[in-house]
Design a protein around this motif. Structure first.
Motif, PDB file in Angstrom:
ATOM      1  N   UNK A 133     -46.638  -9.983 -23.547  1.00 44.60           N
ATOM      2  CA  UNK A 133     -47.241 -10.168 -22.223  1.00 44.60           C
ATOM      3  C   UNK A 133     -46.211 -10.653 -21.207  1.00 44.60           C
ATOM      4  N   UNK A 134     -45.357 -11.569 -21.643  1.00 42.16           N
ATOM      5  CA  UNK A 134     -44.346 -12.148 -20.766  1.00 42.16           C
ATOM      6  C   UNK A 134     -42.977 -11.966 -21.411  1.00 42.16           C
ATOM      7  N   UNK A 135     -41.977 -11.623 -20.578  1.00 40.37           N
ATOM      8  CA  UNK A 135     -40.639 -11.428 -21.113  1.00 40.37           C
ATOM      9  C   UNK A 135     -39.614 -11.533 -20.010  1.00 40.37           C
ATOM     10  N   UNK A 136     -38.489 -10.878 -20.206  1.00 41.47           N
ATOM     11  CA  UNK A 136     -37.435 -10.898 -19.211  1.00 41.47           C
ATOM     12  C   UNK A 136     -37.757  -9.987 -18.035  1.00 41.47           C
ATOM     13  N   UNK A 137     -36.851 -10.009 -17.043  1.00 40.45           N
ATOM     14  CA  UNK A 137     -37.156  -9.297 -15.798  1.00 40.45           C
ATOM     15  C   UNK A 137     -35.900  -9.117 -14.966  1.00 40.45           C
ATOM     16  N   UNK A 152     -38.560 -12.579  -9.468  1.00 37.96           N
ATOM     17  CA  UNK A 152     -39.147 -11.610 -10.394  1.00 37.96           C
ATOM     18  C   UNK A 152     -39.111 -10.211  -9.795  1.00 37.96           C
ATOM     19  N   UNK A 153     -38.387  -9.318 -10.455  1.00 40.45           N
ATOM     20  CA  UNK A 153     -38.301  -7.929 -10.037  1.00 40.45           C
ATOM     21  C   UNK A 153     -38.441  -7.043 -11.266  1.00 40.45           C
ATOM     22  N   UNK A 154     -38.536  -5.753 -11.027  1.00 40.79           N
ATOM     23  CA  UNK A 154     -38.431  -4.788 -12.110  1.00 40.79           C
ATOM     24  C   UNK A 154     -36.959  -4.673 -12.504  1.00 40.79           C
ATOM     25  N   UNK A 155     -36.652  -4.248 -13.717  1.00 41.83           N
ATOM     26  CA  UNK A 155     -37.578  -3.834 -14.767  1.00 41.83           C
ATOM     27  C   UNK A 155     -38.063  -5.014 -15.612  1.00 41.83           C
ATOM     28  N   UNK A 156     -39.228  -4.854 -16.208  1.00 37.63           N
ATOM     29  CA  UNK A 156     -39.706  -5.802 -17.206  1.00 37.63           C
ATOM     30  C   UNK A 156     -38.924  -5.586 -18.496  1.00 37.63           C
ATOM     31  N   UNK A 157     -38.522  -6.679 -19.141  1.00 36.07           N
ATOM     32  CA  UNK A 157     -37.772  -6.592 -20.398  1.00 36.07           C
ATOM     33  C   UNK A 157     -38.583  -7.300 -21.486  1.00 36.07           C
ATOM     34  N   UNK A 158     -39.369  -6.529 -22.221  1.00 33.22           N
ATOM     35  CA  UNK A 158     -40.187  -7.100 -23.285  1.00 33.22           C
ATOM     36  C   UNK A 158     -39.301  -7.654 -24.394  1.00 33.22           C
ATOM     37  N   UNK A 159     -39.841  -8.609 -25.140  1.00 36.20           N
ATOM     38  CA  UNK A 159     -39.071  -9.227 -26.218  1.00 36.20           C
ATOM     39  C   UNK A 159     -39.151  -8.479 -27.546  1.00 36.20           C
ATOM     40  N   UNK A 160     -39.664  -7.288 -27.511  1.00 40.02           N
ATOM     41  CA  UNK A 160     -39.522  -6.326 -28.599  1.00 40.02           C
ATOM     42  C   UNK A 160     -39.799  -4.949 -28.009  1.00 40.02           C
ATOM     43  N   UNK A 217     -32.951 -12.530 -19.080  1.00 38.78           N
ATOM     44  CA  UNK A 217     -33.409 -12.252 -20.442  1.00 38.78           C
ATOM     45  C   UNK A 217     -33.936 -13.547 -21.040  1.00 38.78           C
ATOM     46  N   UNK A 218     -35.137 -13.492 -21.642  1.00 36.71           N
ATOM     47  CA  UNK A 218     -35.748 -14.753 -22.073  1.00 36.71           C
ATOM     48  C   UNK A 218     -36.593 -14.618 -23.341  1.00 36.71           C
ATOM     49  N   UNK A 219     -35.943 -14.607 -24.496  1.00 32.41           N
ATOM     50  CA  UNK A 219     -36.703 -14.664 -25.749  1.00 32.41           C
ATOM     51  C   UNK A 219     -37.462 -15.989 -25.873  1.00 32.41           C
ATOM     52  N   UNK A 220     -38.707 -15.909 -26.271  1.00 37.36           N
ATOM     53  CA  UNK A 220     -39.491 -17.106 -26.563  1.00 37.36           C
ATOM     54  C   UNK A 220     -40.425 -16.788 -27.714  1.00 37.36           C
ATOM     55  N   UNK A 222     -43.189 -24.256 -30.163  1.00 36.69           N
ATOM     56  CA  UNK A 222     -42.658 -23.096 -29.445  1.00 36.69           C
ATOM     57  C   UNK A 222     -41.224 -23.379 -29.003  1.00 36.69           C
ATOM     58  N   UNK A 223     -40.500 -22.317 -28.626  1.00 37.88           N
ATOM     59  CA  UNK A 223     -39.162 -22.466 -28.052  1.00 37.88           C
ATOM     60  C   UNK A 223     -38.876 -21.283 -27.130  1.00 37.88           C
ATOM     61  N   UNK A 224     -37.928 -21.490 -26.222  1.00 39.61           N
ATOM     62  CA  UNK A 224     -37.669 -20.506 -25.153  1.00 39.61           C
ATOM     63  C   UNK A 224     -36.219 -20.664 -24.701  1.00 39.61           C
ATOM     64  N   UNK A 225     -35.464 -19.579 -24.709  1.00 36.50           N
ATOM     65  CA  UNK A 225     -34.086 -19.586 -24.221  1.00 36.50           C
ATOM     66  C   UNK A 225     -33.912 -18.456 -23.217  1.00 36.50           C
ATOM     67  N   UNK A 226     -33.189 -18.727 -22.123  1.00 31.76           N
ATOM     68  CA  UNK A 226     -33.057 -17.715 -21.071  1.00 31.76           C
ATOM     69  C   UNK A 226     -31.716 -17.831 -20.364  1.00 31.76           C
TER      70      UNK A 226
END
Length: 257
Positions: free
Chosen positions: A171-175, A182-190, A207-210, A235-239
């Motif tokens: 649902x939420x990822x990088x961008x 926040x702009x395109x493109x959306x960068x999903x975490x898989x 880029x933000x894996x969580x 949880x954890x989150x790195x960006x």
């Protein structure tokens, strides 16, 4: 909107990125047992204003939030992972804290997040969560090169997270990022390699894996902003914000010190 930045804008992005990183790591150094999340928000405000920058969050009011956000930094504790709204809470020993910060300076935004443990009590499971997001971020950055597709980044990130045993929420990822947060493109975490937008020099990506330890399902707090794991798991989150260059990805959100 997808922006391709010119060399002057990239230079300004470096300044913004270093500022974001310096603020995050200064707060990390200051945050101890007993520190209040509202105190962290005040620290962020003071450093942003002193630097002549502007918060991306204070007036942030997307459709999924109960906006405007009204604070200068996201503070997510333990089972909270995204959009953590600062509130009256004093950090305890062993809390897993995520700080997420985005600012604009010189007309260019940068966005970064770090997760760390407060105090002396350090759970091996918590350390593994943080490590997985950091390794996934490194893999995503390594995949971000001219001619690659957004799906290549997503696949690199998702492979690390899944191999570590964590479910992945898309649902939420990088961008994309540039003159706005926040702009395109959306960068999903898989995702699937070879799919999506082709990367070009001058493109900025956050880029933000969580991850959440045992679920991919989020729930929203009554504050309308803070997103938590549905099971109460940690949880954890790195960006990092990176710039695509002719030779690969340049990390912009590294501390200047």
């Amino acid at each position: 909107m997808i922006e391709i930045l010119n060399p002057d804008q990239i230079s300004r992005a470096r300044v913004t990125g270093a500022l974001v990183a310096d603020i995050l790591h200064t707060i990390k150094d200051r945050a101890v047992v007993g520190t209040n999340l509202l105190e962290i928000d005040r620290w962020a405000q003071e450093m942003i204003v002193e630097a002549g920058a502007t918060s991306c969050y204070v007036d942030y009011a997307p459709s999924f939030g109960r906006g405007p956000f009204g604070h200068y930094i996201c503070t997510a504790v333990n089972d909270a992972v995204l959009h953590g709204l600062p509130h009256d809470y004093a950090l305890a020993d062993g809390d897993l804290l995520t700080l997420d910060l985005a600012v604009v300076k010189g007309g260019i935004a940068a966005d970064s997040a770090i997760s760390f443990i407060v105090g002396e009590t350090r759970s091996a499971d918590d350390l593994a969560l943080i490590d997985a997001t950091e390794r996934a971020l490194a893999a995503g950055i390594a995949a971000a090169r001219p001619g690659a597709k957004v799906g290549d980044i997503s696949r690199a990130i998702g492979t690390v997270l899944k191999d570590a045993g964590y479910p992945v929420n898309v649902e939420f990822g990088g961008h994309g990022i540039g003159s706005t947060m926040h702009q395109e493109p959306h960068v999903a975490n898989t995702g699937r390699p070879g799919r999506g937008y082709a990367l070009r020099p001058g493109l900025l990506l956050a880029l933000e894996p969580w991850v959440m330890a045992d679920t991919a399902e989020l729930v929203t707090d009554p504050d309308g902003w803070t997103l938590r794991s549905a099971t109460g798991a940690r949880t954890a989150h790195s960006e990092h914000t990176v710039a695509i260059t002719d030779s690969g990805a340049e990390i912009l959100t590294l501390p200047s010190r």
